[in-house]
Motif scaffolding. Structure first.
Motif, PDB file in Angstrom:
ATOM      1  N   LEU A   1       0.832  -1.213   0.000  1.00  0.00           N
ATOM      2  CA  LEU A   1       0.000   0.000   0.000  1.00  0.00           C
ATOM      3  C   LEU A   1       0.866   1.262   0.000  1.00  0.00           C
ATOM      4  O   LEU A   1       0.565   2.226  -0.714  1.00  0.00           O
ATOM      5  CB  LEU A   1      -0.925   0.002   1.212  1.00  0.00           C
ATOM      6  CG  LEU A   1      -2.076  -0.999   1.180  1.00  0.00           C
ATOM      7  CD1 LEU A   1      -2.789  -1.030   2.526  1.00  0.00           C
ATOM      8  CD2 LEU A   1      -3.043  -0.677   0.067  1.00  0.00           C
ATOM      9  N   GLY A   2       1.932   1.255   0.775  1.00  0.00           N
ATOM     10  CA  GLY A   2       2.831   2.410   0.811  1.00  0.00           C
ATOM     11  C   GLY A   2       3.489   2.656  -0.537  1.00  0.00           C
ATOM     12  O   GLY A   2       3.596   3.803  -0.985  1.00  0.00           O
ATOM     13  N   LEU A   3       3.939   1.586  -1.176  1.00  0.00           N
ATOM     14  CA  LEU A   3       4.547   1.738  -2.511  1.00  0.00           C
ATOM     15  C   LEU A   3       3.531   2.249  -3.521  1.00  0.00           C
ATOM     16  O   LEU A   3       3.846   3.091  -4.364  1.00  0.00           O
ATOM     17  CB  LEU A   3       5.144   0.415  -2.965  1.00  0.00           C
ATOM     18  CG  LEU A   3       6.409  -0.023  -2.243  1.00  0.00           C
ATOM     19  CD1 LEU A   3       6.823  -1.422  -2.699  1.00  0.00           C
ATOM     20  CD2 LEU A   3       7.532   0.960  -2.473  1.00  0.00           C
ATOM     21  N   GLY A   4       2.321   1.740  -3.443  1.00  0.00           N
ATOM     22  CA  GLY A   4       1.274   2.214  -4.347  1.00  0.00           C
ATOM     23  C   GLY A   4       0.994   3.695  -4.170  1.00  0.00           C
ATOM     24  O   GLY A   4       0.848   4.442  -5.147  1.00  0.00           O
ATOM     25  N   VAL A   5       0.924   4.139  -2.930  1.00  0.00           N
ATOM     26  CA  VAL A   5       0.683   5.562  -2.657  1.00  0.00           C
ATOM     27  C   VAL A   5       1.851   6.400  -3.154  1.00  0.00           C
ATOM     28  O   VAL A   5       1.659   7.476  -3.741  1.00  0.00           O
ATOM     29  CB  VAL A   5       0.419   5.778  -1.146  1.00  0.00           C
ATOM     30  CG1 VAL A   5       0.461   7.246  -0.788  1.00  0.00           C
ATOM     31  CG2 VAL A   5      -0.918   5.175  -0.759  1.00  0.00           C
ATOM     32  N   LEU A   6       3.079   5.929  -2.956  1.00  0.00           N
ATOM     33  CA  LEU A   6       4.240   6.671  -3.453  1.00  0.00           C
ATOM     34  C   LEU A   6       4.247   6.774  -4.977  1.00  0.00           C
ATOM     35  O   LEU A   6       4.561   7.838  -5.531  1.00  0.00           O
ATOM     36  CB  LEU A   6       5.527   6.006  -2.980  1.00  0.00           C
ATOM     37  CG  LEU A   6       5.948   6.292  -1.555  1.00  0.00           C
ATOM     38  CD1 LEU A   6       7.185   5.476  -1.202  1.00  0.00           C
ATOM     39  CD2 LEU A   6       6.216   7.766  -1.356  1.00  0.00           C
ATOM     40  N   VAL A   7       3.910   5.694  -5.651  1.00  0.00           N
ATOM     41  CA  VAL A   7       3.866   5.720  -7.120  1.00  0.00           C
ATOM     42  C   VAL A   7       2.826   6.715  -7.598  1.00  0.00           C
ATOM     43  O   VAL A   7       3.082   7.513  -8.511  1.00  0.00           O
ATOM     44  CB  VAL A   7       3.596   4.305  -7.677  1.00  0.00           C
ATOM     45  CG1 VAL A   7       3.238   4.356  -9.153  1.00  0.00           C
ATOM     46  CG2 VAL A   7       4.791   3.408  -7.445  1.00  0.00           C
ATOM     47  N   ILE A   8       1.658   6.694  -6.991  1.00  0.00           N
ATOM     48  CA  ILE A   8       0.622   7.656  -7.386  1.00  0.00           C
ATOM     49  C   ILE A   8       1.077   9.077  -7.082  1.00  0.00           C
ATOM     50  O   ILE A   8       0.820  10.000  -7.866  1.00  0.00           O
ATOM     51  CB  ILE A   8      -0.708   7.311  -6.690  1.00  0.00           C
ATOM     52  CG1 ILE A   8      -1.261   6.024  -7.304  1.00  0.00           C
ATOM     53  CG2 ILE A   8      -1.710   8.444  -6.805  1.00  0.00           C
ATOM     54  CD1 ILE A   8      -2.483   5.482  -6.646  1.00  0.00           C
ATOM     55  N   GLY A   9       1.753   9.279  -5.957  1.00  0.00           N
ATOM     56  CA  GLY A   9       2.280  10.605  -5.628  1.00  0.00           C
ATOM     57  C   GLY A   9       3.309  11.072  -6.643  1.00  0.00           C
ATOM     58  O   GLY A   9       3.328  12.238  -7.028  1.00  0.00           O
ATOM     59  N   TRP A  10       4.187  10.163  -7.090  1.00  0.00           N
ATOM     60  CA  TRP A  10       5.189  10.542  -8.092  1.00  0.00           C
ATOM     61  C   TRP A  10       4.554  10.826  -9.442  1.00  0.00           C
ATOM     62  O   TRP A  10       5.003  11.713 -10.159  1.00  0.00           O
ATOM     63  CB  TRP A  10       6.233   9.440  -8.249  1.00  0.00           C
ATOM     64  CG  TRP A  10       7.197   9.374  -7.113  1.00  0.00           C
ATOM     65  CD1 TRP A  10       7.634  10.399  -6.335  1.00  0.00           C
ATOM     66  CD2 TRP A  10       7.847   8.213  -6.624  1.00  0.00           C
ATOM     67  NE1 TRP A  10       8.517   9.949  -5.389  1.00  0.00           N
ATOM     68  CE2 TRP A  10       8.669   8.607  -5.543  1.00  0.00           C
ATOM     69  CE3 TRP A  10       7.813   6.874  -6.985  1.00  0.00           C
ATOM     70  CZ2 TRP A  10       9.445   7.711  -4.837  1.00  0.00           C
ATOM     71  CZ3 TRP A  10       8.588   5.989  -6.270  1.00  0.00           C
ATOM     72  CH2 TRP A  10       9.400   6.402  -5.209  1.00  0.00           C
ATOM     73  N   ILE A  11       3.522  10.093  -9.807  1.00  0.00           N
ATOM     74  CA  ILE A  11       2.896  10.278 -11.122  1.00  0.00           C
ATOM     75  C   ILE A  11       2.059  11.551 -11.159  1.00  0.00           C
ATOM     76  O   ILE A  11       2.196  12.366 -12.074  1.00  0.00           O
ATOM     77  CB  ILE A  11       2.046   9.042 -11.482  1.00  0.00           C
ATOM     78  CG1 ILE A  11       2.959   7.839 -11.716  1.00  0.00           C
ATOM     79  CG2 ILE A  11       1.198   9.308 -12.715  1.00  0.00           C
ATOM     80  CD1 ILE A  11       2.209   6.530 -11.910  1.00  0.00           C
ATOM     81  N   TRP A  12       1.163  11.733 -10.183  1.00  0.00           N
ATOM     82  CA  TRP A  12       0.252  12.862 -10.228  1.00  0.00           C
ATOM     83  C   TRP A  12       0.641  14.004  -9.301  1.00  0.00           C
ATOM     84  O   TRP A  12      -0.017  15.043  -9.302  1.00  0.00           O
ATOM     85  CB  TRP A  12      -1.161  12.405  -9.877  1.00  0.00           C
ATOM     86  CG  TRP A  12      -1.850  11.738 -11.027  1.00  0.00           C
ATOM     87  CD1 TRP A  12      -2.195  12.312 -12.200  1.00  0.00           C
ATOM     88  CD2 TRP A  12      -2.260  10.375 -11.109  1.00  0.00           C
ATOM     89  NE1 TRP A  12      -2.786  11.385 -13.004  1.00  0.00           N
ATOM     90  CE2 TRP A  12      -2.844  10.192 -12.368  1.00  0.00           C
ATOM     91  CE3 TRP A  12      -2.183   9.300 -10.252  1.00  0.00           C
ATOM     92  CZ2 TRP A  12      -3.355   8.971 -12.776  1.00  0.00           C
ATOM     93  CZ3 TRP A  12      -2.687   8.094 -10.656  1.00  0.00           C
ATOM     94  CH2 TRP A  12      -3.268   7.936 -11.906  1.00  0.00           C
ATOM     95  N   GLY A  13       1.635  13.830  -8.500  1.00  0.00           N
ATOM     96  CA  GLY A  13       2.040  14.872  -7.553  1.00  0.00           C
ATOM     97  C   GLY A  13       1.460  14.604  -6.177  1.00  0.00           C
ATOM     98  O   GLY A  13       0.358  14.082  -6.044  1.00  0.00           O
ATOM     99  N   PHE A  14       2.229  14.996  -5.182  1.00  0.00           N
ATOM    100  CA  PHE A  14       1.840  14.686  -3.813  1.00  0.00           C
ATOM    101  C   PHE A  14       0.763  15.612  -3.256  1.00  0.00           C
ATOM    102  O   PHE A  14       0.240  15.356  -2.179  1.00  0.00           O
ATOM    103  CB  PHE A  14       3.078  14.711  -2.911  1.00  0.00           C
ATOM    104  CG  PHE A  14       3.998  13.550  -3.171  1.00  0.00           C
ATOM    105  CD1 PHE A  14       3.734  12.315  -2.630  1.00  0.00           C
ATOM    106  CD2 PHE A  14       5.116  13.706  -3.977  1.00  0.00           C
ATOM    107  CE1 PHE A  14       4.568  11.236  -2.864  1.00  0.00           C
ATOM    108  CE2 PHE A  14       5.957  12.642  -4.220  1.00  0.00           C
ATOM    109  CZ  PHE A  14       5.688  11.401  -3.672  1.00  0.00           C
ATOM    110  N   GLY A  15       0.398  16.632  -3.960  1.00  0.00           N
ATOM    111  CA  GLY A  15      -0.664  17.515  -3.493  1.00  0.00           C
ATOM    112  C   GLY A  15      -1.921  17.407  -4.323  1.00  0.00           C
ATOM    113  O   GLY A  15      -2.857  18.181  -4.150  1.00  0.00           O
TER     114      GLY A  15
END
Length: 70
Positions: A19-33
């Motif tokens: 789950l953490g890796l998935g959230v990080l990947v989504i953060g890197w792709i679309w931005g953390f904000g």
């Protein structure tokens, strides 16, 4: 009982890591904000809570079968 506890902790750690890796990947792709990141974090929290609930139920079920828990 220790074997079951170890297996459940290992499962919980794997679920949390994925789950953490998935959230990080989504953060890197679309931005953390961004909106998708916030949704991913909320979904990860809900999945984590459901996994913890299921693992706790499994542990309690296993604990009932051992004499020292009566």
């Amino acid at each position: 009982m220790l074997r079951t506890t170890g297996q459940l902790i290992g499962t919980w750690l794997r679920v949390t890591l994925l789950l953490g890796l998935g959230v990080l990947v989504i953060g890197w792709i679309w931005g953390f904000g961004s909106g998708p990141f916030v949704i991913a974090v909320l979904v990860a929290v809900v999945v984590e809570l459901l996994a913890l609930r299921g693992l706790a139920r499994e542990w309690v079920f296993e604990a009932r079968g051992h004499w020292w828990w009566f």
